[in-house]
Design a protein around this motif. Structure first.
Motif, short mmCIF file in Angstrom:
data_model
loop_
_atom_site.label_atom_id
_atom_site.label_comp_id
_atom_site.label_asym_id
_atom_site.label_seq_id
_atom_site.Cartn_x
_atom_site.Cartn_y
_atom_site.Cartn_z
N PRO A 1 0.73 -0.86 0.21
CA PRO A 1 0.01 -0.02 0.25
C PRO A 1 0.88 1.09 0.08
CG PRO A 1 -0.27 -1.44 2.15
CD PRO A 1 0.86 -1.98 1.40
N ALA A 2 0.39 2.37 -0.93
CA ALA A 2 1.61 3.34 -0.78
C ALA A 2 0.64 4.46 -1.37
CB ALA A 2 2.72 2.99 -1.87
N PHE A 3 0.96 5.80 -1.00
CA PHE A 3 0.72 6.29 -1.50
C PHE A 3 0.82 7.06 -2.58
CE2 PHE A 3 0.92 8.51 2.44
CZ PHE A 3 -0.82 8.29 3.51
N SER A 4 0.21 7.44 -3.64
CA SER A 4 0.68 7.10 -4.94
C SER A 4 1.79 8.35 -5.13
CB SER A 4 -0.79 8.12 -6.37
OG SER A 4 -2.57 7.51 -5.17
N ILE A 5 1.40 9.17 -4.81
CA ILE A 5 2.58 10.15 -5.37
C ILE A 5 3.95 10.51 -3.96
CG2 ILE A 5 2.84 12.73 -5.57
CD1 ILE A 5 -0.19 13.82 -4.68
N GLY A 6 5.19 9.97 -4.41
CA GLY A 6 5.93 9.83 -3.53
C GLY A 6 6.62 9.02 -3.04
N ARG A 7 5.45 8.09 -2.34
CA ARG A 7 6.24 6.69 -2.19
C ARG A 7 5.83 5.42 -3.08
NH1 ARG A 7 5.37 6.78 3.05
NH2 ARG A 7 4.06 8.64 2.70
N THR A 8 5.30 5.99 -4.11
CA THR A 8 5.10 4.94 -5.21
C THR A 8 6.39 5.14 -6.35
OG1 THR A 8 3.09 4.31 -5.51
CG2 THR A 8 3.49 4.70 -7.84
N GLN A 9 6.87 5.66 -6.41
CA GLN A 9 7.54 6.86 -7.47
C GLN A 9 9.36 5.92 -6.60
OE1 GLN A 9 4.94 8.56 -6.57
NE2 GLN A 9 4.02 8.08 -8.56
N GLU A 10 9.27 6.30 -5.60
CA GLU A 10 10.50 6.32 -4.69
C GLU A 10 11.08 4.39 -5.54
OE1 GLU A 10 12.98 7.34 -3.07
OE2 GLU A 10 12.41 9.32 -3.32
N LEU A 11 9.22 3.69 -4.38
CA LEU A 11 9.77 2.23 -4.57
C LEU A 11 9.81 1.65 -5.87
CD1 LEU A 11 6.27 1.15 -2.23
CD2 LEU A 11 8.66 0.42 -2.75
N LEU A 12 9.81 2.33 -7.68
CA LEU A 12 9.55 1.73 -9.10
C LEU A 12 11.20 2.49 -8.89
CD1 LEU A 12 6.84 3.17 -11.18
CD2 LEU A 12 7.14 1.05 -9.99
N PHE A 13 11.58 3.34 -8.05
CA PHE A 13 12.91 3.79 -8.97
C PHE A 13 14.06 2.74 -8.19
CE2 PHE A 13 17.07 6.14 -7.96
CZ PHE A 13 16.68 6.73 -8.59
#
Ligand code: ZN
Length: 444
Positions: A225-237
């Motif tokens: 479960p991840a905030f759509s802004i920020g956390r999601t992109q850090e994880l993808l990175f």
């Protein structure tokens, strides 16, 4: 200074601070939604007659979610925000309205008002919102999410104040670290992690790798479960980096599913605003890699595809990583995954962000045996992992480090933290600098 806290006074949600600049002229810093145990009526319950402008620090819903209700209460001032925040705000509010009313029917009216009211500003540039009142504001990067800023305010009496907004941690790969303001007389400071030190960010990718490897061995889904802004992109990175590093590893076979149309829109905006990325991320782009758009990434759009995937994974238990909102498991598609997959002991849940009191995310964080989702209660047999290195917030030491670098500071008002956290942070701060006047907003 006179500052009235209409939200984030004794909790972490509903951020809304009113800075009174002259007796009949004030500005709001943020106007966010109350969430979890802090939830309350959305109607604006304070006098707007002297509120002339809104300044937005960043587009998390707990900082902007009540803007439609601000319009409904008659606010017609300008909304000042950074360029990236101006791109994100309509997306966030459209989704907020959809979640609240069950449809986005009312969004058209809000969008029209937004178009007329938003003033998008670059970082590091002074703005003078009013000809007759002698004050100015400036945004500086806060390193929290795309577009996030702390706000400097030069007051008519010559003093300078700063609103921290939410500050990001140091050493994250995607966004640059926040640089403290050169000087300020007073500071309104968030304290979300005012009493905690985060896990080491440099280790988070390896902890993620260990969990993925175990999951590949015993099967089952990794739910994030991840905030759509920020956390999601850090994880993808980080996932892209792992895939790149481990050329012959089974990790190459695991599908990474982004099941959130919202998160996809935000990820698109992260790609558009590459100029705000940190050095490491920019270097990857230059070397021909795409940290937020890679082969193993599968995006799910429609609700029927989402439901079909939940059903398939429930039956097959095939390993995959699913990233979806909401970050505190209080709504959205993650709830369907949780209801279906929490009873399965092969399931792993990665908690990568703050879990507010009263949310299912908090119950998962405590590894409760049963988790409640509205009227349903679900047995929790999953493996729960807390990966603190993914927090989008600065920790106690970083917050204090930020403050101690500001020259000329005499007064700090601590906000945006649970009372225990505000008090502990105040105590820590006074230990470092006993000459500061420190107030906890929850005591005012
Ligand atoms: Zn935030």
């Amino acid at each position: 200074m006179q500052i009235i806290h209409h939200g984030a006074k004794d909790g972490v949600t509903g951020s809304c601070h009113e800075l009174v600049i002259e007796p009949d002229y004030s500005i709001l810093i943020d106007c966010g939604l109350f969430q979890g145990a802090e939830q309350r009526a959305l109607d604006i319950d304070f006098d707007l007659s002297r509120v002339k402008a809104l300044v937005v620090t960043h587009c998390h819903i707990d900082h902007v979610g009540r803007i439609p209700w601000l319009f409904a209460a008659g606010f017609r001032g300008k909304i000042y925000l950074t360029q990236a925040s101006a791109a994100l705000l309509p997306i966030v509010l459209e989704d907020g309205i959809k979640v609240h009313f069950g449809s986005n029917r009312l969004f058209d009216a809000v969008e029209t008002l937004l178009d007329k009211r938003m003033v998008a500003a670059p970082y590091n540039q002074w703005l003078q919102p009013c000809d007759n009142v002698n004050y100015r504001i400036r945004f500086q990067p806060a390193g929290h999410i795309l577009g996030s800023a702390f706000v400097e305010v030069d007051m008519p009496d010559g003093t300078r104040g700063v609103f921290s907004g939410d500050l990001g941690p140091c050493n994250t790969p995607l966004l640059p670290d926040p640089v403290p303001p050169e000087f300020a007389d007073w500071l309104v400071m968030e304290s979300t992690y005012g009493q905690k030190v985060h896990d080491d960010i440099s280790q988070r990718r390896f902890r993620l790798k260990t969990i993925i490897e175990r999951s590949l061995r015993d099967g089952g889904v990794i739910l994030v479960p991840a905030f759509s802004i920020g956390r999601t992109q850090e994880l993808l990175f980080d996932l892209e980096q792992l895939i790149h590093e481990l050329a012959d590893d089974p990790i190459h076979q695991i599908p990474i599913i982004l099941d959130s149309p919202m998160a996809q829109k935000f990820t698109d905006n992260y790609r558009i605003f590459k100029k705000f990325w940190g050095l490491e991320a920019k270097q990857k782009l230059q070397s021909g890699r795409h940290p937020l758009n890679f082969e193993q990434l599968v995006c799910i759009d429609s609700h029927s595809d989402h439901q079909a995937l939940v059903n398939r994974l429930t039956n097959s238990g095939e390993p995959c990583i699913v990233i979806t909102a909401s970050g505190m498991v209080s709504g959205g598609r993650i709830v369907n995954y949780m209801k279906a997959l929490l009873p399965d002991k092969r399931t792993d849940v990665l908690l990568v962000g703050y879990q507010a009191k009263g949310t299912p995310g908090r119950a998962l964080f405590k590894d409760d045996a049963f988790i409640r989702f509205d009227e349903d209660t679900v047995k929790n047999n999953a493996q729960i992992h807390n990966l603190g290195g993914y927090s989008a917030h600065a920790d106690k030491d970083e917050l204090i480090g930020f403050i101690t670098k500001v020259k000329g500071l005499t007064k700090v008002r601590v906000v945006h933290g649970e009372p225990k956290s505000q008090h502990k942070f105040k105590e820590n701060l006074l230990n470092v600098n006993a000459n500061l006047v420190v107030e906890a907003a929850c005591d005012i």
